[in-house]
Design a protein around this motif. Structure first.
Motif, short mmCIF file in Angstrom:
data_model
loop_
_atom_site.label_atom_id
_atom_site.label_comp_id
_atom_site.label_asym_id
_atom_site.label_seq_id
_atom_site.Cartn_x
_atom_site.Cartn_y
_atom_site.Cartn_z
N UNK A 405 0.82 -1.22 0.00
CA UNK A 405 0.00 0.00 0.00
C UNK A 405 0.85 1.26 0.00
N UNK A 406 2.07 1.16 -0.52
CA UNK A 406 2.96 2.33 -0.54
C UNK A 406 2.42 3.42 -1.46
N UNK A 407 2.00 3.04 -2.65
CA UNK A 407 1.44 4.01 -3.59
C UNK A 407 0.13 4.57 -3.04
N UNK A 408 -0.73 3.69 -2.54
CA UNK A 408 -2.02 4.15 -2.01
C UNK A 408 -1.82 5.17 -0.90
N UNK A 409 -0.94 4.88 0.03
CA UNK A 409 -0.76 5.77 1.18
C UNK A 409 -0.11 7.10 0.78
N UNK A 410 0.65 7.09 -0.32
CA UNK A 410 1.26 8.33 -0.78
C UNK A 410 0.19 9.35 -1.18
N UNK A 411 -0.89 8.85 -1.78
CA UNK A 411 -1.92 9.76 -2.28
C UNK A 411 -3.20 9.75 -1.46
N UNK A 412 -3.34 8.78 -0.56
CA UNK A 412 -4.51 8.73 0.32
C UNK A 412 -3.99 8.72 1.76
N UNK A 413 -3.58 9.87 2.26
CA UNK A 413 -2.96 9.89 3.59
C UNK A 413 -3.90 9.48 4.72
N UNK A 414 -5.22 9.50 4.49
CA UNK A 414 -6.14 9.04 5.52
C UNK A 414 -5.88 7.58 5.90
N UNK A 415 -5.23 6.84 4.99
CA UNK A 415 -4.96 5.42 5.24
C UNK A 415 -3.52 5.17 5.67
N UNK A 416 -2.79 6.23 5.97
CA UNK A 416 -1.35 6.08 6.25
C UNK A 416 -1.06 5.20 7.46
N UNK A 440 -11.75 9.39 8.49
CA UNK A 440 -11.92 10.42 7.47
C UNK A 440 -12.00 9.85 6.06
N UNK A 441 -11.77 8.55 5.92
CA UNK A 441 -11.81 7.95 4.59
C UNK A 441 -13.17 7.30 4.37
N UNK A 442 -13.77 7.47 3.17
CA UNK A 442 -15.15 7.02 2.97
C UNK A 442 -15.31 5.52 2.87
N UNK A 443 -16.52 5.07 3.14
CA UNK A 443 -16.91 3.69 2.86
C UNK A 443 -17.09 3.53 1.35
N UNK A 444 -17.02 2.32 0.83
CA UNK A 444 -17.19 2.12 -0.61
C UNK A 444 -18.56 2.60 -1.08
N UNK A 445 -18.58 3.28 -2.22
CA UNK A 445 -19.83 3.86 -2.71
C UNK A 445 -20.67 2.85 -3.48
N UNK A 446 -20.06 1.74 -3.92
CA UNK A 446 -20.82 0.68 -4.61
C UNK A 446 -20.27 -0.67 -4.15
N UNK A 447 -21.04 -1.70 -4.39
CA UNK A 447 -20.60 -3.07 -4.13
C UNK A 447 -20.06 -3.64 -5.44
#
Length: 464
Positions: A405-416, A440-447
């Motif tokens: 999750x290195x890339x994800x956390x770089x751009x989604x700091x709520x998940x750091x 602060x990070x949202x729940x999935x908007x669709x299944x």
């Protein structure tokens, strides 16, 4: 003397139309019709590239003349004013460019001025790589086999003499600012432009990353791609220079795996040309599905979902990281481009044209042929497209290509602070656990599972 009309060839060396022993007057026209379809990231990059190009001309004892208006009027006017024998340019393949160039040719012909257009942006001219029946290819694999084996031209020399006669110099304008052209500052960070920057990227890529490209290119955190796309878009580096440099790297490879890795990158150059050939054959693909379905595809109208997608707030971490990278860098890693495009078309069930238009407005490297081809591939409407029943699972894609999750956390700091395994399980977590881990990070908007079945049904209905 001849006039060279620069468009998407913002360089001096390895420029087919510019290569001549005759004196040349280089001209760039800020075309209002083209600017209407442009966006701040690309205009910002273009202005920087033009500034660099002007410096190159000045270092060679010449200059670059800037004009603003309709090329149908400005090009014939400046050619007549300096008594040019000929006007030359390099071809573009969009419908808009073809129509404009045809008009300019007609006006020049009426004025008795010779005009010549060259194929420069591609290693192989559209229409030269075809099926045995003479048709353009719609399947990349067959195109690649012929493209790969065709002899490639060597880079072209720079012109011998650059001139800006006194009688036309006063017609030129200074390089305008973004504001002068009616654009706001871009939201993302724009990379350095110009031939020096492009060649530096190419050199560094071929020294190391080209040899691990095959195994690393799909992993966005590894930064193993060339980042040459905006330079190829605006022609700050010649495609023959790129080919020659990659061929040298392939010949210098330490083993067969490294050589095959360089060839994998060359395959991406072939994809770029494949889509350009498709556009040349059928300019309508910009707005129409390439692939025919018996009935219209029942795309959904989902403004809230589209807005969440644009904002990087879908609750699917790899999708949101990609959309935020777009906002921050005006660029997105190619694997992630496929993931976010699949999410829009197969999870939100939204027309690929909405995604194409958003990327057109936000990307620094937007290329009509390449981006249209990519979006139609993801939407299962294009050439050699992803079959409609093979749908990316965004969570699986994130876990496979960004396991830490290195890339994800770089751009989604709520998940750091969220453990990687929880990041990749985000859509399966209990709502209370999601709240505890990253409020602060949202729940999935669709299944995803539900939308996958809906997507398959949607396309099967369109097939009839």
């Amino acid at each position: 003397m001849y006039v060279h009309w620069h468009r998407r060839d913002l360089r001096v060396e390895d420029n087919r139309a510019l290569s001549s022993s005759d004196p040349v007057l280089p001209v760039f026209v800020f075309d209002e019709e083209v600017l209407f379809h442009a966006a701040p990231p690309r205009v910002s990059f273009m202005l920087s590239a033009l500034d660099s190009l002007r410096d190159e001309y000045r270092e060679r004892g010449g200059n670059l003349l800037f004009l603003r208006g309709d090329p149908r009027e400005e090009i014939p006017r400046i050619a007549t004013r300096c008594d040019a024998e000929c006007v030359v340019w390099n071809r573009d393949y969009s419908g808009l460019a073809k129509a404009r160039d045809a008009d300019v040719r007609d006006v020049l012909a009426d004025a008795g001025i010779e005009r010549r257009a060259y194929h420069d942006a591609l290693l192989h001219t559209p229409g030269t790589i075809t099926t045995n029946q003479g048709d353009y290819y719609s399947v990349y694999t067959y195109f690649w086999k012929k493209w790969r084996d065709r002899e490639k031209d060597a880079p072209f020399d720079a012109p011998d003499e650059i001139v800006v006669p006194d009688e036309v110099a006063e017609d030129g304008i200074e390089i305008p600012t973004l504001a002068d052209l009616g654009f706001e500052e871009p939201e993302g960070t724009i990379p350095p432009a110009g031939t020096e920057a492009a060649r530096d990227l190419l050199s560094k890529f071929c020294e190391r990353d080209a040899y691990r490209y095959d195994e690393a290119r799909d992993y966005p955190a590894r930064e193993a791609t060339s980042r040459l796309s905006p330079h190829l878009k605006f022609g700050t580096v010649g495609i023959r220079d790129v080919w020659k440099t990659t061929e040298r790297a392939k010949n210098d490879a330490g083993n067969e795996d490294e050589a095959e890795s360089v060839e994998e990158f060359q395959g991406q150059l072939a994809w770029r040309e494949f889509y350009a050939h498709v556009l040349d054959d059928d300019p309508s693909v910009v707005v129409e599905n390439y692939k025919d379905y018996r009935y219209d595809i029942a795309w959904r109208d989902d403004p809230d979902g589209v807005q969440a997608w644009k904002d990087g707030e879908t609750g699917y971490p790899i999708v949101d990281a990609g959309m935020r990278q777009l906002r921050e860098e005006a660029w997105v890693h190619n694997r992630v481009r496929m993931i976010v495009a699949s999410f829009l078309t197969k999870d939100l069930l939204v027309d690929w044209r909405e995604g194409y238009d958003w990327y057109r407005r936000k990307l620094v490297d937007h290329d009509t042929a390449n981006d249209n081809g990519g979006w139609q591939w993801a939407g299962s409407t294009g050439t050699d497209a992803q079959p409609y029943f093979r749908i990316f699972n965004p969570m699986t894609q994130g876990e496979r290509f960004d396991s830490d999750a290195e890339y994800i956390k770089r751009f989604v700091p709520e998940l750091s602070d969220v453990p990687p395994e929880k990041v990749h399980e985000w859509t399966e977590l209990d709502p209370d656990e999601r709240e505890d881990l990253a409020p602060e990070y949202p729940a999935p908007i669709v299944d995803h599972s539900e939308r996958r079945e809906m997507a398959i049904t949607m396309f099967e209905n369109a097939r009839g």
